[in-house]
Design a protein around this motif. Structure first.
Motif, short mmCIF file in Angstrom:
data_model
loop_
_atom_site.label_atom_id
_atom_site.label_comp_id
_atom_site.label_asym_id
_atom_site.label_seq_id
_atom_site.Cartn_x
_atom_site.Cartn_y
_atom_site.Cartn_z
N SER A 182 0.81 -1.22 0.00
CA SER A 182 0.00 0.00 0.00
C SER A 182 0.84 1.27 0.00
CB SER A 182 -0.94 0.02 1.21
OG SER A 182 -0.19 -0.03 2.41
N ALA A 183 2.15 1.13 0.23
CA ALA A 183 3.05 2.29 0.20
C ALA A 183 4.39 1.85 -0.36
CB ALA A 183 3.22 2.89 1.60
N ALA A 184 5.25 2.80 -0.63
CA ALA A 184 6.56 2.50 -1.21
C ALA A 184 7.40 1.69 -0.23
CB ALA A 184 7.27 3.81 -1.56
N LEU A 185 8.43 1.03 -0.77
CA LEU A 185 9.34 0.25 0.06
C LEU A 185 9.93 1.11 1.17
CD1 LEU A 185 11.29 -1.76 -2.67
CD2 LEU A 185 9.44 -2.60 -1.22
N SER A 186 9.97 0.56 2.37
CA SER A 186 10.55 1.22 3.55
C SER A 186 9.85 2.52 3.92
CB SER A 186 12.05 1.47 3.35
OG SER A 186 12.74 0.25 3.19
N ALA A 187 8.66 2.76 3.36
CA ALA A 187 7.90 3.96 3.72
C ALA A 187 6.82 3.59 4.72
CB ALA A 187 7.26 4.58 2.48
N VAL A 188 6.42 4.57 5.52
CA VAL A 188 5.34 4.35 6.47
C VAL A 188 4.23 5.36 6.21
CG1 VAL A 188 6.76 3.33 8.28
CG2 VAL A 188 6.49 5.80 8.19
N VAL A 189 3.01 4.95 6.53
CA VAL A 189 1.83 5.80 6.33
C VAL A 189 1.12 5.90 7.67
CG1 VAL A 189 -0.36 6.06 5.12
CG2 VAL A 189 1.59 5.04 3.94
N SER A 190 0.81 7.10 8.09
CA SER A 190 0.09 7.29 9.34
C SER A 190 -1.34 6.76 9.21
CB SER A 190 0.05 8.77 9.73
OG SER A 190 1.34 9.26 9.94
N ASP A 191 -1.83 6.15 10.29
CA ASP A 191 -3.20 5.67 10.29
C ASP A 191 -4.13 6.86 10.11
OD1 ASP A 191 -4.97 3.36 10.63
OD2 ASP A 191 -5.66 4.40 12.43
N SER A 192 -5.07 6.75 9.18
CA SER A 192 -5.90 7.90 8.82
C SER A 192 -6.95 8.21 9.88
CB SER A 192 -6.60 7.62 7.48
OG SER A 192 -7.55 6.58 7.63
N GLY A 193 -7.27 7.22 10.71
CA GLY A 193 -8.35 7.42 11.68
C GLY A 193 -9.72 7.24 11.08
N ARG A 194 -9.77 7.01 9.74
CA ARG A 194 -11.07 6.78 9.10
C ARG A 194 -11.47 5.32 9.27
NH1 ARG A 194 -8.32 9.86 5.03
NH2 ARG A 194 -7.86 7.91 3.96
N ASP A 195 -12.68 4.99 8.83
CA ASP A 195 -13.18 3.63 8.96
C ASP A 195 -12.56 2.70 7.92
OD1 ASP A 195 -14.77 4.31 11.11
OD2 ASP A 195 -16.51 4.78 9.86
N HIS A 196 -12.05 3.25 6.82
CA HIS A 196 -11.47 2.44 5.77
C HIS A 196 -10.17 3.09 5.30
CE1 HIS A 196 -15.73 1.27 5.65
NE2 HIS A 196 -15.30 0.11 5.23
N SER A 197 -9.23 2.27 4.83
CA SER A 197 -7.97 2.81 4.31
C SER A 197 -8.16 3.27 2.88
CB SER A 197 -6.88 1.73 4.36
OG SER A 197 -7.10 0.75 3.37
N LEU A 198 -7.37 4.27 2.50
CA LEU A 198 -7.40 4.77 1.13
C LEU A 198 -7.04 3.65 0.16
CD1 LEU A 198 -7.52 7.06 -0.98
CD2 LEU A 198 -5.13 7.60 -0.38
N PHE A 199 -6.09 2.82 0.52
CA PHE A 199 -5.65 1.74 -0.35
C PHE A 199 -6.80 0.78 -0.69
CE2 PHE A 199 -3.90 -2.65 -0.58
CZ PHE A 199 -3.23 -2.54 -1.78
N VAL A 200 -7.53 0.33 0.32
CA VAL A 200 -8.61 -0.63 0.07
C VAL A 200 -9.77 0.05 -0.65
CG1 VAL A 200 -10.32 -2.14 1.17
CG2 VAL A 200 -7.94 -2.17 1.94
N GLN A 201 -10.04 1.30 -0.35
CA GLN A 201 -11.09 2.03 -1.07
C GLN A 201 -10.81 2.02 -2.57
OE1 GLN A 201 -11.24 5.94 0.61
NE2 GLN A 201 -12.60 5.37 2.28
N GLU A 202 -9.59 2.36 -2.95
CA GLU A 202 -9.24 2.39 -4.37
C GLU A 202 -9.20 0.99 -4.97
OE1 GLU A 202 -8.92 5.12 -6.26
OE2 GLU A 202 -9.46 6.32 -4.52
N LEU A 203 -8.72 0.02 -4.20
CA LEU A 203 -8.65 -1.36 -4.69
C LEU A 203 -10.04 -1.90 -5.01
CD1 LEU A 203 -7.03 -3.99 -5.18
CD2 LEU A 203 -7.35 -4.50 -2.74
N LEU A 204 -11.01 -1.64 -4.13
CA LEU A 204 -12.36 -2.13 -4.36
C LEU A 204 -12.98 -1.51 -5.61
CD1 LEU A 204 -13.73 -2.24 -0.70
CD2 LEU A 204 -13.20 -4.19 -2.18
N LYS A 205 -12.69 -0.24 -5.86
CA LYS A 205 -13.20 0.40 -7.07
C LYS A 205 -12.71 -0.34 -8.32
CE LYS A 205 -13.23 5.17 -5.29
NZ LYS A 205 -12.59 6.50 -5.48
N GLU A 206 -11.43 -0.67 -8.33
CA GLU A 206 -10.83 -1.25 -9.54
C GLU A 206 -11.17 -2.72 -9.71
OE1 GLU A 206 -9.73 0.77 -11.63
OE2 GLU A 206 -9.75 2.46 -10.25
N ILE A 207 -11.30 -3.46 -8.62
CA ILE A 207 -11.66 -4.87 -8.73
C ILE A 207 -13.02 -5.03 -9.43
CG2 ILE A 207 -12.46 -6.84 -7.35
CD1 ILE A 207 -10.17 -6.50 -5.53
N ARG A 208 -13.90 -4.07 -9.25
CA ARG A 208 -15.26 -4.17 -9.79
C ARG A 208 -15.35 -3.83 -11.28
NH1 ARG A 208 -17.10 -1.02 -4.37
NH2 ARG A 208 -17.26 -2.86 -3.02
#
Length: 507
Positions: A182-208
């Motif tokens: 979900s992010a570049a190698l050796s990179a970290v992403v702060s938890d968004s605090g939202r109910d869903h991650s940006l990565f999975v939101q975009e992934l679900l759009k494209e899988i469909r």
């Protein structure tokens, strides 16, 4: 320092336009969402919701899905065994993991919620290697293996050992594998605090989207995440697929095993080309413009010019009296009510019971000291490190941790002795170099701080605390532009590093 890494493992099965679609029984998936880690300050909000939504989507796409939430080590082991048992030649397998992940020895590990991680060896004992999982799936005969890894969060174990790098490591995967972080190698992403991650939101759009190859699906996901995050989060993809596979073929109603797809979903414009081996993430955005140098602290004004920078293993000059007497944060002497709260912590309870049964249990004493330090109870941590060193005067880990804890509360003279002794026993010990760099920074010995942070970064170039500390020391030494670049790079890797240093009394 602690490590965490969140890993998302996905083995995804698509069907190719030129090849018959895989039957529902030939698509298997393991989806894990781990949110409640006792060592973290608070549960993560995203993993469980993400796991549930992705599992529902995969079921509509014909996968036989096993879903785990807040799984411990035994539950994850049994679930992986069930997955392996379902695989036969040609099967498409998917494993999704959302939670904390740790990079150790250039491998990425999925961490169960009950992992007891105190040193780097514990990562390999309690974690699940992504490469090992993919290798086992491949060995069972799976035809397509896709790993989706959403585990690039800053983990809560970081202060316990600092030799592991941040984020996740590249995967050496068998042929026929598609891996996405979900992010570049050796990179970290702060938890968004939202109910869903940006990565999975975009992934679900494209899988469909029907008739997209798996590589196109993940490339479109990468584009969507990158744009939505304004280049702050850039997923990484590696592929060794020899053929194209699709999640959904034909019109939206032609999904295997029932379940209607969403219609009128269009892919993002200008998708990136399908990779053959590795899709390298776009370059990170340019560093922030140079920050103005902070005004000299009272310590610097009273301090004499620091001595020449020592070699990595050399002992720096003693801390000047003016520095050691300078204002520093009050020691975190926990009131009775706070001590009671700490005593109710399940990890501390367990360790305290071991110490009550055996007051010389050096392992329990050291680990409890680490827990106290991670919670800011530095006086209690130092007492446990005192007892650890009394039992084993050559315990370099305890010496380093006591140096760091004493540095945080301003006991700089005694802290210096601890760091020097740790480095005498283990030259080029990266954790002790980092701790002594912080000590020199607090004392105003900026040249010595730069030398220590330089030495630490030569050993581990992604040690965020050393990068940020060097940036501050450079700015205070007059190298404003170089310091600003260090600070910007450190903040890009860990947005919380500023708050961390402020908690040490360094601004």
């Amino acid at each position: 320092m602690t490590l965490r890494l969140l890993l998302l493992l996905g083995l995804i099965v698509p069907a190719v336009a030129s090849v018959p679609c895989f039957a529902a029984a030939d698509r298997v998936a393991l989806v894990i969402g781990n949110a409640k880690y006792p060592d973290a300050d608070a549960p993560l909000k995203e993993p469980v919701n993400d796991a549930r939504d992705l599992a529902d989507e995969l079921k509509r796409d014909g996968f036989n899905v096993d879903v785990l939430e807040n799984a411990g080590g035994e539950a994850m082991r049994h679930a992986l065994d069930r997955l392996y048992g379902k695989i036969k030649p040609g099967t498409v397998a998917l494993v999704f993991f959302s939670g904390y992940g740790i990079q150790s020895n250039r491998q990425s590990y999925l961490i169960p919620v009950d992992a007891q991680i105190w040193q780097e060896a514990d990562v390999r004992r309690d974690g699940f290697s992504l490469e090992t999982v993919l290798g086992e799936i491949n060995g069972r005969g799976a035809g397509v293996k896709i790993a989706l890894i959403d585990a690039s969060r800053r983990n809560p174990y970081e202060r316990r050992f600092r030799t592991a790098s941040a984020g996740l490591a590249p995967v050496i995967a068998p042929t026929g594998t598609l891996v996405m972080y979900s992010a570049a190698l050796s990179a970290v992403v702060s938890d968004s605090g939202r109910d869903h991650s940006l990565f999975v939101q975009e992934l679900l759009k494209e899988i469909r989207v029907p008739d997209l190859s798996a590589e196109e699906t993940l490339n479109h996901t990468r584009v969507g995440v990158t744009r939505a995050s304004r280049n702050e989060q850039v997923p990484w993809i590696s592929s060794s697929l020899a053929e194209d596979f699709t999640f959904v073929t034909g019109p939206a109603g032609n999904r295997p095993a029932g379940g209607a797809a969403e219609t009128n979903v269009t892919p993002p414009p200008a998708p990136t080309p399908s990779p053959t081996q590795v899709v390298v993430a776009p370059p990170a955005p340019p560093p922030a413009p140079p920050m103005p140098s902070p005004a000299p602290s009272p310590v610097q004004k009273a301090d004499t010019p620091p001595p020449p920078a020592p070699a990595p293993t050399a002992t720096p000059a003693p801390v000047p009296p003016a520095a050691s007497n300078s204002p520093s944060p009050e020691p975190n002497v926990a009131p009775t009510s706070i001590q009671v709260a700490l005593a109710d912590d399940p990890t501390i309870k367990s360790l305290s019971a071991k110490i009550a049964a055996n007051p010389d249990d050096v392992s329990a004493l050291y680990r409890r000291g680490q827990v106290y330090a991670s919670k800011g109870a530095y006086d209690l941590a130092i007492k446990d490190f005192d007892d650890t060193i009394r039992i084993n005067p050559k315990d370099v880990e305890a010496l380093n941790n006591r140096c760091w804890a004493r540095t945080v509360i301003g006991e700089l003279q005694t802290a210096l002795r601890d760091c020097n002794e740790a480095l005498r026993l283990r030259p080029n010990f990266v954790d002790a170099l980092d701790s002594r760099g912080l000590l020199n920074l607090k004392s105003g010995a900026n040249k010595n701080a730069i030398a220590d942070f330089d030495a630490a970064l030569k050993i581990n170039p992604r040690l965020t605390s050393s990068l940020y500390g060097r940036g501050l020391a450079r700015q205070r030494s007059g190298a404003a532009q170089e310091g600003a670049l260090d600070i910007a790079n450190a903040k890009a890797m860990d947005p919380n590093v500023v708050q961390e240093f402020e908690s040490y009394g360094v601004r």
